[in-house]
Design a protein around this motif. Structure first.
Motif, PDB file in Angstrom:
ATOM      1  N   VAL A  71       0.920  -0.824  -0.416  1.00  0.00           N
ATOM      2  CA  VAL A  71       0.151   0.301   0.040  1.00  0.00           C
ATOM      3  C   VAL A  71       0.800   1.499  -0.030  1.00  0.00           C
ATOM      4  N   PHE A  72       1.408   1.467   0.796  1.00  0.00           N
ATOM      5  CA  PHE A  72       2.610   2.405   0.927  1.00  0.00           C
ATOM      6  C   PHE A  72       3.898   1.981   0.132  1.00  0.00           C
ATOM      7  N   SER A  73       3.729   1.936  -1.442  1.00  0.00           N
ATOM      8  CA  SER A  73       5.213   1.040  -2.480  1.00  0.00           C
ATOM      9  C   SER A  73       5.534   2.679  -2.183  1.00  0.00           C
ATOM     10  N   SER A  74       5.656   4.022  -2.745  1.00  0.00           N
ATOM     11  CA  SER A  74       6.860   4.971  -2.853  1.00  0.00           C
ATOM     12  C   SER A  74       8.317   4.250  -2.401  1.00  0.00           C
ATOM     13  N   GLY A  75       9.091   5.161  -2.963  1.00  0.00           N
ATOM     14  CA  GLY A  75      10.352   5.063  -2.966  1.00  0.00           C
ATOM     15  C   GLY A  75      10.791   5.833  -1.879  1.00  0.00           C
ATOM     16  N   SER A  76       9.370   6.362  -1.241  1.00  0.00           N
ATOM     17  CA  SER A  76      10.308   7.700  -0.324  1.00  0.00           C
ATOM     18  C   SER A  76       9.247   6.710   1.188  1.00  0.00           C
ATOM     19  N   TYR A  77       8.780   5.402   1.679  1.00  0.00           N
ATOM     20  CA  TYR A  77       8.961   5.235   2.398  1.00  0.00           C
ATOM     21  C   TYR A  77       9.896   3.443   3.301  1.00  0.00           C
ATOM     22  N   HIS A  78      10.044   3.453   3.861  1.00  0.00           N
ATOM     23  CA  HIS A  78      10.955   2.714   4.071  1.00  0.00           C
ATOM     24  C   HIS A  78      11.466   1.821   5.990  1.00  0.00           C
ATOM     25  N   ASP A  79      12.416   0.521   6.170  1.00  0.00           N
ATOM     26  CA  ASP A  79      12.243   0.696   6.921  1.00  0.00           C
ATOM     27  C   ASP A  79      10.973   0.494   7.585  1.00  0.00           C
ATOM     28  N   PHE A  80      10.195  -1.034   7.186  1.00  0.00           N
ATOM     29  CA  PHE A  80       8.478  -0.812   8.145  1.00  0.00           C
ATOM     30  C   PHE A  80       9.082  -2.075   9.095  1.00  0.00           C
ATOM     31  N   LYS A  81       8.742  -1.633   9.708  1.00  0.00           N
ATOM     32  CA  LYS A  81       8.555  -3.089  11.306  1.00  0.00           C
ATOM     33  C   LYS A  81       7.784  -2.578  11.965  1.00  0.00           C
ATOM     34  N   ILE A  82       7.481  -4.252  12.635  1.00  0.00           N
ATOM     35  CA  ILE A  82       6.330  -4.437  13.565  1.00  0.00           C
ATOM     36  C   ILE A  82       6.325  -3.739  15.134  1.00  0.00           C
ATOM     37  N   ASP A  83       5.269  -3.287  16.048  1.00  0.00           N
ATOM     38  CA  ASP A  83       5.410  -2.658  16.696  1.00  0.00           C
ATOM     39  C   ASP A  83       4.945  -3.445  18.025  1.00  0.00           C
TER      40      ASP A  83
END
Length: 233
Positions: A71-83
């Motif tokens: 969904v947040f696939s733009s190159g500006s998004y990064h470092d996805f983690k589960i809190d």
């Protein structure tokens, strides 16, 4: 001797009866305790089975991360983690970073439903301290051009919004222009100024004249029929 023997027998019977009653009461208490323990055990097993069933139907953490990244696939998004601290029984809480126009990362987050896999809104996950540090960086960095007041105003805004898929879907919906007219409005006669002509309401005199004309036509109708018959003969 007989009296002593009789007294001894009665005393023994009373003692044995008391002991018997005591044993019965103890058995009842033991039964109550066993029943409570059994009921608790059954309840725990039922809750465990329910939890296991729900876990089987839930998507995994890796699947939740993939859905958020899609969904947040733009190159500006990064470092996805589960809190894990903010994840609950129904939703995964996922944090990530979003780079601003010059590449400075901003704390962001979203949620993913454990059952349906639906991705939630974009969440501005910055604290007040994060915002103040960001504004200080804007003031000192030569990367940021333009009015510092506008940049600071923009930095202080809460940027929580619908996720990128929802935004794209909303942008694709056709919007009705302010001057767009319906077919009925377009077909109405117009004045010189372009405004629609509106027929004025009939006055009482006009209504009276129209009724009188209708009455005269009705009265003359038999005469016309007679004249027509004479011409035919």
């Amino acid at each position: 001797m007989k009296k002593l023997f009789f007294a001894t027998t009665i005393s023994s019977a009373l003692i044995l009866g008391a002991c018997g009653n005591s044993f019965i009461e103890n058995d009842k208490e033991d039964d109550k305790t066993d029943n409570k323990q059994t009921a608790k055990k059954n309840k725990d097993e039922q809750q465990k089975n329910t939890s296991n069933q729900e876990s089987k139907n839930q998507i995994s953490e890796s699947e939740a991360l993939k859905r958020a990244e899609n969904v947040f696939s733009s190159g500006s998004y990064h470092d996805f983690k589960i809190d894990q601290n903010r994840t609950n029984n129904s939703e995964y809480f996922i944090t990530f970073l979003l780079n601003d126009a010059v590449g400075t990362p901003q704390k962001s987050a979203t949620t993913v439903n454990k059952q349906s896999g639906e991705v939630g809104d974009y969440l501005d996950d910055r604290t007040e301290e994060d915002i103040e540090n960001y504004i200080q960086f804007i003031r000192e960095s030569p990367k940021y051009k333009g009015s510092s007041e506008k940049l600071e105003e923009q930095a202080r805004k809460d940027h929580t919004r619908p996720n990128d898929n929802e935004r794209e879907s909303n942008e694709q919906k056709p919007k009705k222009e302010p001057n767009e007219q319906s077919n009925e409005e377009a077909q109405q006669p117009r004045n010189e100024g372009g405004t629609a002509k509106i027929a004025p309401p009939e006055t009482k005199e006009e209504e009276s004249d129209e009724r009188q004309s209708n009455d005269e036509n009705d009265a003359n109708e038999p005469k016309f029929k007679e004249q027509k018959q004479e011409q035919q003969t």
